[in-house]
Design a protein around this motif. Structure first.
Motif, short mmCIF file in Angstrom:
data_model
loop_
_atom_site.label_atom_id
_atom_site.label_comp_id
_atom_site.label_asym_id
_atom_site.label_seq_id
_atom_site.Cartn_x
_atom_site.Cartn_y
_atom_site.Cartn_z
N ALA A 1 0.84 -1.20 0.00
CA ALA A 1 0.00 0.00 0.00
C ALA A 1 0.87 1.25 0.00
N GLY A 2 1.95 1.24 0.79
CA GLY A 2 2.86 2.37 0.80
C GLY A 2 3.50 2.59 -0.55
N MET A 3 3.91 1.51 -1.21
CA MET A 3 4.51 1.62 -2.54
C MET A 3 3.52 2.21 -3.54
N GLU A 4 2.28 1.76 -3.49
CA GLU A 4 1.27 2.26 -4.43
C GLU A 4 1.06 3.77 -4.25
N VAL A 5 0.98 4.21 -3.02
CA VAL A 5 0.76 5.64 -2.76
C VAL A 5 1.98 6.45 -3.20
N LEU A 6 3.17 6.01 -2.86
CA LEU A 6 4.38 6.74 -3.26
C LEU A 6 4.51 6.80 -4.77
N THR A 7 4.21 5.70 -5.44
CA THR A 7 4.29 5.68 -6.91
C THR A 7 3.32 6.70 -7.50
N GLY A 8 2.11 6.76 -6.97
CA GLY A 8 1.13 7.72 -7.47
C GLY A 8 1.57 9.16 -7.28
N ILE A 9 2.16 9.46 -6.12
CA ILE A 9 2.62 10.83 -5.84
C ILE A 9 3.74 11.22 -6.79
N PHE A 10 4.71 10.32 -6.97
CA PHE A 10 5.82 10.64 -7.86
C PHE A 10 5.38 10.71 -9.32
N ASP A 11 4.41 9.90 -9.71
CA ASP A 11 3.87 10.01 -11.08
C ASP A 11 3.25 11.39 -11.29
N ALA A 12 2.55 11.91 -10.27
CA ALA A 12 1.96 13.24 -10.38
C ALA A 12 3.03 14.31 -10.45
N ILE A 13 4.11 14.16 -9.66
CA ILE A 13 5.21 15.13 -9.72
C ILE A 13 5.85 15.13 -11.10
#
Length: 304
Positions: free
Chosen positions: A286-298
């Motif tokens: 779950a942590g990986m999924e959230v971090l991936t989404g944030i960095f994709d947005a950046i």
């Protein structure tokens, strides 16, 4: 049967070199560690430690058991991850660590999203340097981490670590606004030789990378200000005292008297997620999924 707590105590002594250090890592008293080791020696029937001067050293039997103990602890952690994966709810505790600049920008958003998506999950966070984060992940003190790396400075990683590149963080040069090159669209590093540099302290990863990068491009920098924080380095730049290299993730606030300009050829640092191979619990995923989404947005947003 050998007790896991006793195995864990022996492995901690092997990893950290003393009973006192092992006690700090395990959050118990030194006498507690000594008692566990005494019980372990009684169970196996051979000495595991020997006194050497004022310190201790593992015997051949101790080294063998510590090596096998690491394998046992890894198998137990993997089993716990597999059992936890059978439960569709993300719960329990997740310990995250990160380098300071990524932690300031990304981690608060990640924790907020995790709390909203998974109310039963408790998230703890600690900021640290890459050199300290990786050993913490190996020791299982940290479940998931963000660390920095540089293609020009390959890093040796333990075999039991999963290292996933998640973001390329562009590094720009910070100049005083009244500098003759401050109006340029792009700058060659060899053009900047008139001011001293502000960067991190000697021995820290970014300091070493800056030296390597500048010297490879014909610049022998005068590093006059060693400041362990990008925001503080920008204050030195704003007052006309120095120039600096600053990653975009670190640009929370930029003084009005500072110009940030891309470098040619482009400079960047890589951001990686780090976890143990045997730690694939639902909370880590779950942590990986959230971090991936944030960095994709950046990555998809316009350059600052």
């Amino acid at each position: 049967m050998l007790g896991l707590d006793r195995i864990r105590a022996l492995c901690a002594v092997a990893d950290h070199g003393s009973i006192a250090a092992a006690a700090r890592v395990l959050h118990v008293t030194p006498s507690g560690v000594s008692q566990q080791l005494a019980k372990l020696e009684k169970e196996v029937g051979v000495p595991l430690l020997v006194q050497v001067g004022r310190g201790i050293q593992l015997t051949p039997a101790g080294r063998l058991l510590a090596h096998r103990g690491d394998e046992i602890l890894s198998l137990m952690a993997q089993a716990q991850s597999e059992v936890a994966s059978l439960d569709r709810d993300v719960s329990g505790e997740l310990v995250i660590s990160a380098v300071v600049s990524a932690g300031r920008v990304v981690i608060p958003e990640a924790i907020a999203q995790l709390r909203q998506l998974h109310p039963a999950l408790s998230v703890n966070f600690v900021a640290d340097d890459t050199d300290d984060i990786i050993p913490a992940v190996v020791r299982r003190d940290v479940d998931l981490a963000l660390v920095e790396g540089f293609a020009t400075m390959p890093r040796h990683l333990p075999d039991d670590i999963v290292y996933t590149r998640i973001h390329d963080d562009v590094v720009d040069i910070a100049l005083p606004k009244d500098h003759p090159l401050a109006g340029n669209d792009v700058i060659e590093l060899a053009q900047v030789t008139d001011l001293p540099w502000a960067t991190w302290r000697t021995g820290e990863v970014f300091h070493t990378w800056l030296l390597h990068t500048l010297r490879s491009r014909g610049v022998n920098p005068r590093i006059k200000y060693e400041v362990p924080e990008f925001a503080a380095q920008l204050e030195f730049v704003a007052r006309g005292l120095a120039v600096a290299l600053v990653p975009r993730l670190a640009r929370v606030w930029v003084p009005d008297d500072v110009a940030l300009i891309p470098v040619h050829p482009r400079l960047q640092r890589e951001i990686y997620t780090v976890r143990r191979k045997d730690n694939d619990r639902p909370s880590v995923r779950a942590g990986m999924e959230v971090l991936t989404g944030i960095f994709d947005a950046i990555a998809g947003s316009p350059a600052p």
